[in-house]
Design an enzyme around this catalytic site. Structure first.
Site, PDB file in Angstrom:
ATOM      1  N   THR A 155      14.889  19.739  11.618  1.00  0.00           N
ATOM      2  CA  THR A 155      14.303  20.470  10.498  1.00  0.00           C
ATOM      3  C   THR A 155      15.300  20.499   9.345  1.00  0.00           C
ATOM      4  OG1 THR A 155      13.339  22.582   9.780  1.00  0.00           O
ATOM      5  CG2 THR A 155      15.085  22.699  11.433  1.00  0.00           C
ATOM      6  N   HIS A 207      19.910  28.074  26.390  1.00  0.00           N
ATOM      7  CA  HIS A 207      21.103  28.231  27.218  1.00  0.00           C
ATOM      8  C   HIS A 207      20.774  28.235  28.711  1.00  0.00           C
ATOM      9  CE1 HIS A 207      25.245  28.764  27.739  1.00  0.00           C
ATOM     10  NE2 HIS A 207      25.472  29.870  27.063  1.00  0.00           N
TER      11      HIS A 207
END
Length: 424
Positions: free
Chosen positions: A342, A395
């Protein structure tokens, strides 16, 4: 009589919203004429007439949710006449006179009865009720005097005494309905106009998915910066020859796409997704490129980016961006990406933390190129074109050290753009 039905909308999409009728009830239509536009969670679709005739009935109005196979209107034989939509007006005029002999009613009921006597489409009536507007006060451009949703929208955005009067009866309700309604009271102040509008289906879906991504993933962001000197130099030297040869401009996105693919090959967990208790590592590289369109953010996908040349990447991105601007993306253009890039820098963003495009576990954020003083060594400083880059990752399956090394790899490849040619 031919039924206008909601067609198959694509994989996993069973519902849509009617965003706009392109013809009016009673209008003559020919086979192939566009009748209405549907908005789904991802793309807009147009429905065409399957036969010649007259749009005899509109069953579902603008803003209504509809399901696959549902009938939204009917096309009958014959010729359309301008006077047809106004046929029901005669009895409405009689209904208007009737309340004169009845006992006085509350202001809100009276206003509703007066509005009922106005020639208006069902969608306009629904919108007027939602906004507390008396249809008698709404001006229309229709030659036969019928009020449509656009007329109500135009009226509601113009502060006027009639608007204030229409909203006045709601004041007693606020006093008795608790703090939630009391909070909306300032909207009645003519010096502080507001506009209330319903979220589009796509905007609501974007909002839902972004919140889900934050609630589901263990999202973390790491940052680095890239010296763009080498890329700017390559573009300056090669852009004219590149354009002449390939008939497409040499932008930044091809460099970043190539760098991301090179880094994904070294750190494959960033090209994966979580499926229950399994990690699904994808051994193909379909890179999503986030594009800001009128209806909201969309992420069309550049397929098999690892096999494409710089020119092919630039050409595909240009085509997809053009489709996004023209609201012409197909569902196949949006499905199945493995990683997303992006670029907030085109809007001037200096730094941001992008949100994951689930079920992907990684997204790279590009930012504005800005001249900053950089230490070349212990004794020298130079002004260099620098860009901050950000990697948000899940994560749960990507360790911090892996994410940091991935981003460092992207940085190193971008600062040595010739090496990107060797990363295929």
């Amino acid at each position: 009589m031919s039924e206008i039905k909601v067609p198959e909308l694509g994989e996993s999409i069973t519902e849509a919203t009617i965003s706009k009728w392109l013809v009016k009830e009673g209008s003559q239509v020919s086979q192939g004429d566009l009748l209405l536009e549907l908005e789904t969670d991802k793309v807009n679709l147009e429905i065409s007439a399957e036969q010649d005739g007259v749009l005899s009935e509109i069953r579902k109005q603008e803003g209504d949710n509809v399901s696959v196979g549902e009938v939204v209107g009917l096309i009958g034989a014959g010729s359309g006449q301008a006077s047809q939509p106004s046929a029901p007006e005669a009895p409405k005029a009689e209904e208007k006179a009737a309340p004169a002999s009845e006992p006085a009613k509350a202001p809100a009921a009276s206003a509703e009865a007066e509005s009922a006597a106005v020639a208006a489409s069902p969608a306009a009536r629904k919108l007027a009720r939602e906004r507390g507007i008396d249809l008698n006060q709404v001006r229309t451009q229709d030659p036969i005097g019928r009020v449509y949703p656009d007329d109500v929208k135009t009226f509601s955005t113009q502060p006027s005494t009639s608007n204030q009067q229409a909203s006045a009866p709601s004041a007693p309700k606020s006093a008795n309905s608790g703090s939630a309604n009391t909070a909306s009271q300032p909207a009645a102040d003519p010096s502080k106009p507001v506009e209330r509008k319903k979220m589009s289906r796509r905007r609501a879906t974007i909002a839902k998915r972004l919140v889900e991504a934050q609630h589901t993933a263990a999202m973390l962001t790491t940052f680095n910066e890239v010296d763009m000197t080498a890329i700017l130099d390559v573009r300056k030297r090669r852009k004219d020859a590149f354009k002449d040869k390939h008939e497409v401009g040499l932008g930044f996105m091809s460099f970043f796409t190539k760098a991301v693919v090179g880094a994904l090959k070294q750190y494959p967990h960033l090209n994966a997704e979580i499926d229950g208790e399994d990690i699904v590592v994808k051994q193909f590289y379909d890179i999503g490129i986030a594009v800001s369109a009128k209806e909201g953010l969309v992420v069309p996908v550049v397929r098999e980016a690892d096999r494409l040349s710089f020119a092919e990447i630039e050409r595909q991105i240009g085509e997809l961006a053009g489709k996004a601007r023209n609201n012409a993306l197909a569902l196949s253009d949006l499905q199945g990406g493995t990683f997303t890039i992006t670029n907030g820098g085109v809007f001037g963003s200096l730094l941001s933390t992008p949100i994951l495009n689930a079920p992907q576990v990684g997204i790279l954020g590009m930012h504005k190129i800005q001249i900053r003083p950089v230490a070349i060594d212990a004794e020298r400083m130079e002004n260099r074109p620098m860009m901050y880059i950000a990697l948000s990752y899940d994560h749960r399956i990507v360790d911090g050290s892996e994410a940091v090394r991935f981003l460092v790899t992207v940085k190193e490849l971008l600062e040595d753009p010739e090496s990107l040619l060797l990363e295929g």
